[in-house]
Design an enzyme around this catalytic site. Structure first.
Site, mmCIF file in Angstrom:
data_model
loop_
_atom_site.group_PDB
_atom_site.id
_atom_site.type_symbol
_atom_site.label_atom_id
_atom_site.label_comp_id
_atom_site.label_asym_id
_atom_site.label_seq_id
_atom_site.Cartn_x
_atom_site.Cartn_y
_atom_site.Cartn_z
ATOM 1 N N VAL A 16 0.878 -1.229 0.074
ATOM 2 C CA VAL A 16 0.089 -0.066 0.036
ATOM 3 C C VAL A 16 0.637 1.297 0.124
ATOM 4 C CG1 VAL A 16 -1.887 1.246 1.379
ATOM 5 C CG2 VAL A 16 -1.838 -1.099 1.203
ATOM 6 N N MET A 21 5.106 2.709 1.154
ATOM 7 C CA MET A 21 6.312 2.585 1.872
ATOM 8 C C MET A 21 7.126 3.709 2.083
ATOM 9 S SD MET A 21 8.378 0.095 3.202
ATOM 10 C CE MET A 21 9.937 0.453 3.668
ATOM 11 N N GLU A 30 3.198 7.397 6.966
ATOM 12 C CA GLU A 30 4.588 7.749 6.182
ATOM 13 C C GLU A 30 5.462 8.812 6.769
ATOM 14 O OE1 GLU A 30 5.068 4.851 5.472
ATOM 15 O OE2 GLU A 30 3.136 4.400 5.197
#
EC number: 3.4.11.-
Length: 492
Positions: free
Chosen positions: A95, A97, A123
């Protein structure tokens, strides 16, 4: 690339990248494609294929800088220079990173504004927790994911308010308890400190315990000091002390007790039933969970609507439920409501018919996070009038998180032939890992030779396909896991 500096020498056709800070190997990443940039803030841009760039820009312009600034107020200066985002094809198997300077995220998530917000903020939080201070071993991934999830929710609270944060937390904890039921409370992967013994697949650690049980422990630590702002000060000092190094749990907990000597004197690490050691090494659910009452204005209507649809007499309850306009709800509210219905499936056929009449067309116009949940209800209840919507969805979605749950449900019931038909039509557009995973799902319960694998079916007579070659199974892809990706889907 995940680098603080990049240059392109046009005459040579060569790109040069430089990373000035030490990073662990898993954060070294490069992407190539027909990617165009657009600035969305003073230190951020999005990279995307031309057809996606306008949407990505409009949804994130100004927002990323707002999130970065909120994080800096909480945890200190952003140390990576730029924060750019690259949108990858829907078939990308992860999904999102948190590669430093350049977050990777699948384009499918652009459909859902709220999931996009949460995934990107998560993130962003990794810039401090995970990227700057990294877990030394995969056995303690919660040091990255639990802290990043806590920081993410502090950022959303500062930016969007406590009610929204509590709603998102309730949605995730609901999924955690669903996973707990499926795995059992004695599952070794429910520990925060999982032992990577022989035979244990490291990918099994990418589960909701790493995120949500880890979050609950960090939240518990914040409650011990009595003030979220004081805990923010501790986390800022922790990052400053350990930045650009790898740590173990003892580093975090010793730093916590040193920062709050009064808590060390009270031996908070040894409180009966809540010992730090038990948090780390006991299986099962979190030892304590956060108070989410500040989100009740958003969660109460969800519970009320679910109760109406499961009440008697159905005619009266359905009429009352139909009067509630869920088109005005937040995505997380609607998803939580549909998850409740999924948990109760199979439902009485009359209830499913009424639900379809009331919601099917409306939900069909909503984002993929909503649509997949409704379509799982359709499949789990063998509701054939809406099966064409399932086909259309699987023909348009190439992402693991929007395909595996439906294939698992289709193959559990009486619709495996339907699943095979759709898969044969769409397999050429799927990522190879996803294709093999779906093959494994489809092959469950079939006798030897009863059904060819998808790759064998697509291969010509001269193709060299090894029928004994094992499929690449990662984490929740294991065919015997009985856990749909809906229950374990997490960002990195």
């Amino acid at each position: 690339m995940s680098a603080t500096q990049s240059t392109y020498v046009e005459e040579e056709g060569v790109y040069h990248f430089h990373m000035e800070h030490p990073v662990p190997a898993y954060l070294v990443a490069l992407v190539a494609g027909d990617l165009q940039p657009a600035d969305i803030g003073p230190r951020s841009r999005v990279w995307a294929e031309p057809c996606l760039l306008p949407t990505a820009t409009s949804k994130l312009s100004g927002a990323v800088e707002q999130w970065l600034s909120a994080a800096e107020r909480l945890y200190g200066p952003y140390m990576w220079g730029r924060y750019d985002i690259v949108f990858l094809p829907p078939s990308f198997p992860i999904v999102a990173m948190e590669n430093p300077c350049l977050t990777f995220i699948i384009s499918s998530i652009l459909e859902s504004d709220e999931f996009l917000v949460i995934d990107v903020i998560h993130e962003v939080a990794h810039s401090w927790f995970g990227n700057a201070v990294t877990n030394a071993t995969w056995e303690e991934m919660w040091l990255s994911e639990g802290l990043a999830t806590y920081a993410q929710r502090r950022i959303t609270t500062e930016t969007y308010g406590a009610a929204f944060t509590c709603l998102e937390t309730a949605f995730r904890l609901d999924a955690l308890h669903r996973q707990m039921k499926l795995l059992g409370e004695d599952s070794p992967v429910s520990k925060l400190q999982v032992k990577l013994e022989p035979g244990v697949n490291p990918s099994h650690l990418m589960n909701l315990f790493t995120y949500e049980k880890g979050y609950c422990f960090v939240y518990y630590l914040s409650q011990l000091c009595g003030d979220p702002q004081r805990f923010d000060d501790f986390l800022r000092a922790y990052v400053e002390k350990y930045k650009f190094t790898s740590v173990v749990a003892r580093d975090l907990l010793d730093s916590f007790l040193s920062f709050f000597p009064e808590l060390k004197e009270q031996s908070v690490d040894c409180r009966a039933g809540l010992e730090f050691e038990r948090w780390l090494n006991a299986t099962g659910p979190p030892l304590a969970e956060p108070d989410l009452s500040q989100g009740s204005s958003l969660t109460r209507p969800v519970e009320a609507l679910f109760q109406l649809w499961t009440a008697e007499p159905l005619d009266q309850a359905a009429a009352s439920a139909s009067a509630i306009d869920i088109s005005k709800w937040r995505t997380f509210q609607t998803a939580l409501f549909l998850d409740r219905l999924l948990d109760g499936s199979p439902l009485p056929q009359e209830v499913v018919m009424r639900l379809s009449k009331c919601y099917s067309s409306l939900l069909d116009s909503m984002n993929a996070e909503i649509r997949i949940r409704w379509l799982q209800i359709v499949v789990r209840n063998d509701y054939y009038p809406d099966l064409h919507r399932v086909r259309r969805f699987l023909e348009s979605q190439m992402s693991r998180m929007y395909t595996i749950p439906l294939y698992e449900d289709l193959c559990t019931g009486a619709l495996k032939s339907f699943a095979l038909e759709v898969f044969y039509q769409t397999q050429g557009r799927l990522h190879p890992n996803l294709r093999r995973t779906i093959q494994q799902i489809l092959s469950q319960g079939l006798g030897p030779g009863a059904e060819p694998s998808a790759e064998q079916a697509a291969a010509g007579p001269d193709s060299e396909v090894d029928p004994d070659a094992p499929a690449l199974l990662l984490g929740d892809e294991a065919p015997g896991g009985a856990i749909s990706l809906r229950d374990v889907n997490v960002s990195a």
